[in-house]
Design an enzyme around this catalytic site. Structure first.
Site, PDB file in Angstrom:
ATOM      1  N   ASN A  14      39.228  53.439  32.017  1.00 49.65           N
ATOM      2  CA  ASN A  14      40.011  53.992  33.131  1.00 49.65           C
ATOM      3  C   ASN A  14      41.268  53.171  33.342  1.00 49.65           C
ATOM      4  O   ASN A  14      41.356  52.024  32.898  1.00 49.65           O
ATOM      5  CB  ASN A  14      39.213  53.933  34.443  1.00 49.65           C
ATOM      6  CG  ASN A  14      37.965  54.783  34.405  1.00 49.65           C
ATOM      7  OD1 ASN A  14      37.918  55.818  33.748  1.00 49.65           O
ATOM      8  ND2 ASN A  14      36.926  54.338  35.098  1.00 49.65           N
ATOM      9  N   GLY A  42      37.601  50.587  33.919  1.00 51.84           N
ATOM     10  CA  GLY A  42      36.546  51.306  33.226  1.00 51.84           C
ATOM     11  C   GLY A  42      35.494  50.294  32.816  1.00 51.84           C
ATOM     12  O   GLY A  42      35.826  49.247  32.244  1.00 51.84           O
ATOM     13  N   GLY A  44      33.371  50.253  30.508  1.00 49.64           N
ATOM     14  CA  GLY A  44      33.294  49.995  29.078  1.00 49.64           C
ATOM     15  C   GLY A  44      34.403  49.082  28.589  1.00 49.64           C
ATOM     16  O   GLY A  44      34.153  48.087  27.905  1.00 49.64           O
ATOM     17  N   ASN A  46      36.301  47.133  30.372  1.00 51.60           N
ATOM     18  CA  ASN A  46      36.165  45.815  31.014  1.00 51.60           C
ATOM     19  C   ASN A  46      35.150  44.953  30.255  1.00 51.60           C
ATOM     20  O   ASN A  46      35.378  43.769  29.990  1.00 51.60           O
ATOM     21  CB  ASN A  46      35.670  45.964  32.458  1.00 51.60           C
ATOM     22  CG  ASN A  46      36.710  46.563  33.396  1.00 51.60           C
ATOM     23  OD1 ASN A  46      37.876  46.660  33.056  1.00 51.60           O
ATOM     24  ND2 ASN A  46      36.278  46.978  34.583  1.00 51.60           N
ATOM     25  N   THR A 226      21.352  41.965  38.391  1.00 46.30           N
ATOM     26  CA  THR A 226      22.398  41.147  39.011  1.00 46.30           C
ATOM     27  C   THR A 226      22.300  41.292  40.526  1.00 46.30           C
ATOM     28  O   THR A 226      22.065  42.394  41.036  1.00 46.30           O
ATOM     29  CB  THR A 226      23.791  41.570  38.523  1.00 46.30           C
ATOM     30  OG1 THR A 226      24.027  42.943  38.912  1.00 46.30           O
ATOM     31  CG2 THR A 226      23.918  41.454  37.020  1.00 46.30           C
ATOM     32  N   GLY A 228      24.662  39.877  42.901  1.00 45.30           N
ATOM     33  CA  GLY A 228      25.891  39.461  43.581  1.00 45.30           C
ATOM     34  C   GLY A 228      25.921  37.965  43.799  1.00 45.30           C
ATOM     35  O   GLY A 228      25.610  37.183  42.891  1.00 45.30           O
ATOM     36  N   ASP A 252      37.798  39.133  45.059  1.00 43.86           N
ATOM     37  CA  ASP A 252      37.767  40.505  44.522  1.00 43.86           C
ATOM     38  C   ASP A 252      36.563  40.620  43.585  1.00 43.86           C
ATOM     39  O   ASP A 252      36.558  40.007  42.515  1.00 43.86           O
ATOM     40  CB  ASP A 252      39.077  40.798  43.779  1.00 43.86           C
ATOM     41  CG  ASP A 252      39.190  42.254  43.317  1.00 43.86           C
ATOM     42  OD1 ASP A 252      38.199  43.008  43.471  1.00 43.86           O
ATOM     43  OD2 ASP A 252      40.263  42.625  42.813  1.00 43.86           O
ATOM     44  N   ASP A 258      31.015  43.625  35.224  1.00 38.34           N
ATOM     45  CA  ASP A 258      31.415  43.849  33.832  1.00 38.34           C
ATOM     46  C   ASP A 258      31.667  42.514  33.125  1.00 38.34           C
ATOM     47  O   ASP A 258      31.355  42.377  31.929  1.00 38.34           O
ATOM     48  CB  ASP A 258      32.665  44.729  33.766  1.00 38.34           C
ATOM     49  CG  ASP A 258      32.437  46.080  34.423  1.00 38.34           C
ATOM     50  OD1 ASP A 258      31.302  46.593  34.348  1.00 38.34           O
ATOM     51  OD2 ASP A 258      33.392  46.616  35.019  1.00 38.34           O
ATOM     52  N   SER A 297      40.967  38.792  35.368  1.00 38.19           N
ATOM     53  CA  SER A 297      40.228  37.734  36.082  1.00 38.19           C
ATOM     54  C   SER A 297      39.148  37.115  35.193  1.00 38.19           C
ATOM     55  O   SER A 297      38.398  36.259  35.655  1.00 38.19           O
ATOM     56  CB  SER A 297      39.588  38.304  37.353  1.00 38.19           C
ATOM     57  OG  SER A 297      38.492  39.161  37.033  1.00 38.19           O
TER      58      SER A 297
HETATM   59  O1  RIB Z   1      33.133  47.978  37.331  1.00 40.31           O
HETATM   60  C1  RIB Z   1      34.462  48.148  37.759  1.00 40.31           C
HETATM   61  C2  RIB Z   1      35.052  49.380  37.132  1.00 40.31           C
HETATM   62  O2  RIB Z   1      34.365  50.522  37.600  1.00 40.31           O
HETATM   63  C3  RIB Z   1      36.491  49.621  37.464  1.00 40.31           C
HETATM   64  O3  RIB Z   1      37.364  48.992  36.553  1.00 40.31           O
HETATM   65  C4  RIB Z   1      36.594  51.144  37.503  1.00 40.31           C
HETATM   66  O4  RIB Z   1      37.454  51.671  36.533  1.00 40.31           O
HETATM   67  C5  RIB Z   1      35.173  51.658  37.373  1.00 40.31           C
HETATM   68  O5  RIB Z   1      34.890  52.095  36.092  1.00 40.31           O
END
Ligand code: RIB
Length: 317
Positions: A14, A42, A44, A46, A226, A228, A252, A258, A297
């Site tokens: 994304n 996204g 994937g 990430n 997980t 947090g 953030d 991911d 990050s």
């Molecule tokens: O896990 C975070 C992601 O979830 C974001 O980058 C967003 O695109 C959604 O896929």
């Protein structure tokens, strides 16, 4: 410590449009943000970047539209050194997008529009069979269409390649597919969706470790949950483990799961035990929440090793 694993990610991609706000708007309310950014996202892509920056050799199989967002996504992946040969262009679809709000508490809300991600069909997976056979492990997420996830699991099983499933968000998959995950990676909400845990809130890490252990063989071959800021737990036929997260100031949390999953997959792909991979992944997630954004990050391998308490000069973890 050398990294060597080959990770193939069948992933959602994304472009994230993120507004930073004091607190989330109520239904019907219009509020002002105090910051805004557009970045690669996204789950994937990430996770592919997260695995790459900690040393794995990564192939990302994804789909984008022939639009400016797709061009931006490719340029970002190339900046991280990811090969983009398995990212197909779909002329009739828009690149996937995510509308994200991040509150000052560090929490987020995310709305995704799948777009070209929905053209990543089982036929695409079939066409990538050779890539799966050559992999140390394949990784996918709940953002892809369920038949696609099921085909990834089938081909991985047929090639005797380890299948890692991040069931985020929860998807309607057969029990056999979820059962073949090694590990299944879920947060506490997703865990409940597959029958791990109860509705009780505020459960301790040790209780989650026991729940994960009880899900081995019943829900999946191995399980990672997980939790947090509390940390994460893992269980397999070899044992179960709980790793508390370090106390950090979270600015953030977007994409921190991911960062965790990509690092976990990278370490497992190197042949490391699940217990070591869990420690490594908790450190990667804790570093990611301290900076705004997703892929930008993610900390590099040596920083994650140090934060996890591994010796960066040693050959073993
Ligand atoms: O896990 C975070 C992601 O979830 C974001 O980058 C967003 O695109 C959604 O896929």
């Amino acid at each position: 410590m050398a990294a060597s694993g080959r990770v193939v990610v069948f992933g959602s991609l994304n472009v994230d449009s993120t507004s930073y706000v004091e607190s989330f708007p109520a239904p019907g309310e219009t509020i002002r943000s105090h910051g805004y950014r557009v970045a690669l996202g996204g789950k994937g892509s990430n996770q592919a970047v997260a695995a790459q920056v900690v040393g794995a050799s990564v192939d990302l199989v994804a789909r984008i539209g022939t639009d400016a967002a797709g061009e931006f996504a490719l340029a970002t992946l190339q900046r991280f050194g990811l090969p983009t040969g398995a990212i197909g262009l779909e002329p009739d679809a828009s690149t996937g997008v995510a509308q994200i709000a991040v509150a000052d508490s560090g929490e987020n809300t995310i709305i995704i529009a799948g777009g070209a991600n929905l053209t990543l069909t089982p036929a695409v997976v079939d066409a990538e069979r050779e890539r799966i056979i050559a992999a140390s492990l394949v990784l996918t997420q709940g953002e892809l269409p369920p038949p696609t996830i099921e085909r990834v699991a089938e081909l991985a099983a047929g090639a005797d390649v380890r299948f890692v499933l991040n069931l985020a968000p929860p998807a309607a998959l057969s029990a056999a597919v979820v059962g073949s995950a090694d590990p299944l990676v879920v947060n506490e909400h997703e865990a409940r969706a597959v029958g791990i845990g109860t509705d009780a809130t505020g459960m301790a890490l040790e209780e989650w470790r026991e729940l994960a252990a009880s899900a081995v063989g019943r829900v999946a071959r191995s399980v990672v949950v997980t939790l947090g800021p509390a940390g994460a737990v893992a269980a397999s036929a070899d044992g179960s483990w709980a790793v508390p997260a370090p106390r950090v100031a979270a600015v953030d949390t977007t994409g921190a799961g991911d960062a965790f999953t990509g690092a976990l997959a990278a370490f497992i792909a190197e042949g490391r035990p699940l217990e070591s991979a869990l420690r490594f992944a908790v450190a990667a997630g804790a570093l990611a929440v301290q900076t705004r954004g997703t892929v930008d990050s993610y900390a590099p391998r040596d920083a994650v090793l140090r934060a996890a308490g591994f010796d960066t000069g040693s050959a073993t973890a």
